[in-house]
Design a protein around this motif. Structure first.
Motif, PDB file in Angstrom:
ATOM      1  N   ALA A   1      43.422  19.361  -9.424  1.00  0.00           N
ATOM      2  CA  ALA A   1      44.536  19.060 -10.323  1.00  0.00           C
ATOM      3  C   ALA A   1      45.861  19.451  -9.686  1.00  0.00           C
ATOM      4  CB  ALA A   1      44.351  19.778 -11.660  1.00  0.00           C
ATOM      5  N   ARG A   2      45.890  20.581  -8.979  1.00  0.00           N
ATOM      6  CA  ARG A   2      47.107  21.016  -8.308  1.00  0.00           C
ATOM      7  C   ARG A   2      47.450  20.100  -7.145  1.00  0.00           C
ATOM      8  NH1 ARG A   2      45.124  26.867  -6.997  1.00  0.00           N
ATOM      9  NH2 ARG A   2      46.976  26.831  -5.651  1.00  0.00           N
ATOM     10  N   ILE A   3      46.436  19.570  -6.486  1.00  0.00           N
ATOM     11  CA  ILE A   3      46.684  18.645  -5.376  1.00  0.00           C
ATOM     12  C   ILE A   3      47.372  17.382  -5.874  1.00  0.00           C
ATOM     13  CG2 ILE A   3      45.569  17.170  -3.662  1.00  0.00           C
ATOM     14  CD1 ILE A   3      43.445  19.301  -3.326  1.00  0.00           C
TER      15      ILE A   3
ATOM     16  N   LEU B   1      50.992  18.002  -6.865  1.00  0.00           N
ATOM     17  CA  LEU B   1      51.875  18.044  -5.706  1.00  0.00           C
ATOM     18  C   LEU B   1      52.081  16.658  -5.118  1.00  0.00           C
ATOM     19  CD1 LEU B   1      53.502  19.761  -3.760  1.00  0.00           C
ATOM     20  CD2 LEU B   1      51.411  20.111  -2.411  1.00  0.00           C
ATOM     21  N   LYS B   2      51.052  15.844  -5.119  1.00  0.00           N
ATOM     22  CA  LYS B   2      51.182  14.482  -4.620  1.00  0.00           C
ATOM     23  C   LYS B   2      52.165  13.684  -5.469  1.00  0.00           C
ATOM     24  CE  LYS B   2      48.456  10.472  -3.225  1.00  0.00           C
ATOM     25  NZ  LYS B   2      47.092   9.885  -3.116  1.00  0.00           N
ATOM     26  N   LYS B   3      52.119  13.883  -6.768  1.00  0.00           N
ATOM     27  CA  LYS B   3      53.059  13.211  -7.656  1.00  0.00           C
ATOM     28  C   LYS B   3      54.492  13.641  -7.372  1.00  0.00           C
ATOM     29  CE  LYS B   3      54.137  12.658 -12.579  1.00  0.00           C
ATOM     30  NZ  LYS B   3      53.739  13.052 -13.971  1.00  0.00           N
ATOM     31  N   GLN B   4      54.700  14.923  -7.128  1.00  0.00           N
ATOM     32  CA  GLN B   4      56.044  15.414  -6.849  1.00  0.00           C
ATOM     33  C   GLN B   4      56.572  14.872  -5.520  1.00  0.00           C
ATOM     34  OE1 GLN B   4      56.028  19.668  -7.088  1.00  0.00           O
ATOM     35  NE2 GLN B   4      55.531  19.708  -9.273  1.00  0.00           N
ATOM     36  N   THR B   5      55.723  14.798  -4.502  1.00  0.00           N
ATOM     37  CA  THR B   5      56.175  14.256  -3.223  1.00  0.00           C
ATOM     38  C   THR B   5      56.517  12.777  -3.351  1.00  0.00           C
ATOM     39  OG1 THR B   5      53.858  13.865  -2.573  1.00  0.00           O
ATOM     40  CG2 THR B   5      54.885  15.927  -1.862  1.00  0.00           C
TER      41      THR B   5
ATOM     42  N   TYR C   1      54.519  15.783   4.519  1.00  0.00           N
ATOM     43  CA  TYR C   1      53.825  16.486   3.437  1.00  0.00           C
ATOM     44  C   TYR C   1      52.969  15.532   2.612  1.00  0.00           C
ATOM     45  CZ  TYR C   1      56.717  20.531   4.500  1.00  0.00           C
ATOM     46  OH  TYR C   1      57.308  21.599   5.125  1.00  0.00           O
ATOM     47  N   ARG C   2      53.425  14.302   2.472  1.00  0.00           N
ATOM     48  CA  ARG C   2      52.606  13.337   1.734  1.00  0.00           C
ATOM     49  C   ARG C   2      51.285  13.093   2.463  1.00  0.00           C
ATOM     50  NH1 ARG C   2      54.431   7.146   1.183  1.00  0.00           N
ATOM     51  NH2 ARG C   2      54.185   7.432   3.426  1.00  0.00           N
ATOM     52  N   ASP C   3      51.348  12.984   3.789  1.00  0.00           N
ATOM     53  CA  ASP C   3      50.113  12.810   4.562  1.00  0.00           C
ATOM     54  C   ASP C   3      49.225  14.050   4.456  1.00  0.00           C
ATOM     55  OD1 ASP C   3      51.023  10.322   5.323  1.00  0.00           O
ATOM     56  OD2 ASP C   3      51.841  11.023   7.244  1.00  0.00           O
ATOM     57  N   LEU C   4      49.851  15.230   4.457  1.00  0.00           N
ATOM     58  CA  LEU C   4      49.068  16.461   4.346  1.00  0.00           C
ATOM     59  C   LEU C   4      48.404  16.579   2.979  1.00  0.00           C
ATOM     60  CD1 LEU C   4      51.417  19.038   6.135  1.00  0.00           C
ATOM     61  CD2 LEU C   4      49.268  18.066   6.979  1.00  0.00           C
TER      62      LEU C   4
END
Length: 322
Positions: free
Chosen positions: A180-182, A185-189, A239-242
């Protein structure tokens, strides 16, 4: 609502506050004056006043009335219309965005926003400390854009810290709730990318020599802001790729843990099947079976079960199945 009207007097070099917005048209006619007008929570009456005093086109005024515009840059005759966002790290929602629409003319800057924007106060302070009449209104616009872009760097650092925490939760101490945290973070990026990528294109268009009316000194400032945007854009893509890799790593960890569980269950099942085989043989209803009348038959069968189980476990370890 018009929150303030400020005037930079080129003769005195001081920033003054104008009390009556009706004086705007008169101030614009005076040479050596730079006017900054700020509007918060605009009403149709406020926008009608802007159109009357500054001669703004109806289309950008409609964009000011409707929130959630895409970052953009448009040219209307002698003035520009821009939309950009300031961001702020928020402990409850993760990231908070503040939309700002800005008109930039030869001797004025008009900012329009629907809620209180932190950078307005920051730019007020910077402009009053270091006013510049020589570089015109484009310098004030630069201060606005520079403050907005500078607000992106703390979010980039936040993404880096979050990624380190996610890697620890995935590999060091596996947390099933980390997925869920991943995705948060993906949404924020992705949201940051939607803000930065169009704004980068805005500056590329703004800095074209054939279309810009920026002075040479201000042009250098805008180039610096573009450099910051390019760095931020590259960091966001990284960061999006990470984050995508973190999703793959999480799924791999889930698969590996599932395989480990299945491996242990398979070993136990195999050992128990062998014990069940021995018990099944001696539980058959035949009259003549060896060891049935043996006084030590029960102990022998238990020892046989344990012995076969240990042999199987040793064999699995030798073959590195466990």
């Amino acid at each position: 609502m018009i929150t303030f009207v400020k005037l930079l007097n080129a003769e005195t070099g001081r920033v003054e506050r104008v009390g009556n917005p009706a004086e705007i048209s008169e101030l614009l006619r005076q040479p050596g004056r730079i006017v900054w007008l700020d509007v918060q929570a605009p009403t149709p009456q406020d926008l009608a006043l802007l159109g009357e005093e500054f001669g703004f086109h109806q289309l950008p005024l409609e964009d000011c009335l409707k929130a959630h515009q895409r970052p953009k840059f448009e040219r209307y005759g002698e003035y520009y219309f821009m939309v950009f966002y300031e961001v702020e790290k928020d402990p409850t929602v993760g990231m908070r965005m503040y939309e700002v629409a800005m008109f930039v003319g030869p001797a004025y800057v008009v900012t329009v926003h629907h809620a209180a924007v932190p950078l307005i106060h920051q730019v007020e302070t910077r402009w009053e400390i270091q006013p510049s009449a020589e570089e015109g209104a484009s310098y004030l616009a630069y201060l606005m854009m520079d403050s907005a872009v500078d607000s992106y760097f703390p979010m980039i650092d936040h993404f880096s810290d979050r990624l380190e925490a996610l890697e620890e939760a995935i590999f060091d101490r596996f947390d099933p709730k980390v997925v869920a945290r991943i995705f948060e973070l993906k949404k924020q990026t992705l949201m940051m990318r939607r803000l930065v990528s169009p704004l980068r294109d805005v500056f590329l268009l703004l800095l074209r020599r054939e279309t810009t009316t920026l002075g040479q000194r201000t042009y250098i400032y805008y180039q610096d802001v573009l450099d910051h945007l390019l760095r931020i854009s590259d960091a966001i893509d990284t960061y999006r790729d990470l984050v995508t890799s973190a999703v793959d790593a999480y799924m791999s960890q889930v698969s590996n843990r599932t395989n480990e569980v299945m491996k242990v269950l398979t070993v136990f099942s195999t050992v128990l099947m062998t014990a069940a085989l021995v018990a099944g043989i001696y539980g058959m209803n035949f009259k003549y079976i060896p060891e049935l009348d043996w006084p030590h038959g029960y102990a022998y069968s238990l020892a046989l079960m344990v012995g076969l189980g240990l042999v199987q476990i040793a064999l699995f370890k030798w073959r590195r199945y466990i």
